[in-house]
Structure formats: structure tokens, C-alpha cells
Write an enzyme that holds these catalytic residues in place. Structure first.
Site, mmCIF file in Angstrom:
data_model
loop_
_atom_site.group_PDB
_atom_site.id
_atom_site.type_symbol
_atom_site.label_atom_id
_atom_site.label_comp_id
_atom_site.label_asym_id
_atom_site.label_seq_id
_atom_site.Cartn_x
_atom_site.Cartn_y
_atom_site.Cartn_z
ATOM 1 N N PRO A 173 36.620 -82.016 12.241
ATOM 2 C CA PRO A 173 36.734 -82.878 11.186
ATOM 3 C C PRO A 173 38.124 -82.604 10.344
ATOM 4 O O PRO A 173 37.960 -82.063 9.101
ATOM 5 C CB PRO A 173 35.382 -82.776 10.678
ATOM 6 C CG PRO A 173 35.141 -81.304 10.598
ATOM 7 C CD PRO A 173 35.637 -81.109 12.115
ATOM 8 N N CYS A 174 39.253 -82.739 10.847
ATOM 9 C CA CYS A 174 40.571 -82.333 10.116
ATOM 10 C C CYS A 174 40.538 -83.308 8.866
ATOM 11 O O CYS A 174 41.290 -82.917 8.039
ATOM 12 C CB CYS A 174 41.664 -82.614 11.053
ATOM 13 S SG CYS A 174 41.827 -84.204 11.962
#
Length: 179
Positions: free
Chosen positions: A127-128
């Protein structure tokens, strides 16, 4: 990340999402890339069993941000990028970390962390979007505006990562001409 005009030809699926489409490239038994596509991109029904599995898990996440991912991801990136992606994967839902914070932890530079975030081939699974700049949302997928930054904002709101928490948010994070 800008995709070539023929990118749809290799997609295993393009799943409608509230912010556009989520595209998945599969080869054999592995997912090789997940991409965010603009709203105008046509949907593509899953072309294989792995695409169906990915579509199901992505849809569950879009319905419930606590839904886990268990997808076979291809080994991608340098050792450094994989180390940064592992740190990003450890950020819990509803929380954020700054590029600088991750850089200090990795004895690196914030810009290098930002590049690794932008090169992340598996957004959502890694989950950047939970990595933000010290002065605002930062970029997303090597872009600083448009539908990609709107996607980052949607994902953070979806996960209840709201301004005013103990995290890296600052005023303006959710300001958007598109929202």
C-alpha cells in the site's frame, strides 16, 4: 505511471473502482503488475483463473479496507526496493508514514524512497498510498496530480486515514479540484 495505448492488450483484467479502474497483469501463476487506470479505460473481465482470484480480492478490499490480500506476486525489484516495499507493507490500514521517516529507517534518502514507492508494481497489496510527504500527500505512481493523486486520496479516505491523526498528514492533503 502512464501506460502505452496498447496496455489493455496484456491486461488480465481491468476492474471498475470508485476512482477509475484497477488493472492486473498476470503471467502463468504470478501477478506481475497491478496498475491504476483512468476512469475512461474500458473494463476487462478476468481472462484467467488468477485474474478472477485477483478481481475477487481487489473487490473485497474496495468493499472493506480490512480485507487481506493473498496473491502470488512475481519477484520484482532490486534488493533495496524490496526492502522499502516490505516496510510499506508493514504500515497498517488507517496509518501513514512519511517518505522521510521510511528513509531514516532504511538509512536512505527520502527521494530514493519516493522512487521505490513510484516503482511499486503491486499497489494495494503493497500500500504505497500510505506513504506521504512531510508537507502534503506527495506524489503517487510517479505522478503529482490528476486521477492518480485522486486515487491516493480516495484510498486514504477509504482506509479512514484522516487528517489530524498522529501520522504524517498536514493541511491540504484532501484538497483536490477533482473531489
Amino acid at each position: 505511471m502512464t501506460l502505452p495505448d496498447n496496455a489493455g492488450a496484456g491486461l488480465s483484467l481491468a476492474l471498475p473502482a470508485p476512482f477509475g479502474k484497477v488493472g492486473v497483469f498476470t503471467i502463468g501463476e504470478f501477478i506481475h503488475e497491478i496498475v491504476f487506470l483512468p476512469p475512461a479505460h474500458p473494463p476487462i473481465t478476468p481472462r484467467d483463473a488468477l485474474g478472477e482470484k485477483a478481481a475477487g480480492q481487489i473487490q473485497r478490499y474496495l468493499d472493506d479496507p480490512d480485507a487481506p490480500f493473498a496473491l502470488p506476486l512475481a519477484l520484482r525489484g532490486t534488493a533495496y526496493r524490496r526492502r522499502i516495499w516490505a516496510a510499506i507493507a508493514a504500515i497498517p490500514r488507517g496509518r501513514t508514514r512519511s517518505y522521510g521517516d521510511l528513509a531514516r529507517e532504511a538509512s536512505s534518502a527520502a527521494r530514493a524512497v519516493g522512487q521505490a514507492c513510484g516503482d511499486n508494481p503491486f499497489p494495494l497489496v503493497i500500500p504505497c498510498h500510505r506513504v506521504v510527504a512531510a508537507g502534503g500527500p506527495g506524489g503517487f505512481a510517479h505522478d503529482r496530480g490528476g486521477y492518480l493523486l485522486d486515487t491516493k486520496r480516495w484510498l486514504l479516505l477509504h482506509e479512514n486515514a484522516l487528517p489530524g491523526s498522529d501520522d504524517a498528514f498536514l493541511p491540504g492533503l484532501f484538497d483536490s479540484p477533482h473531489s
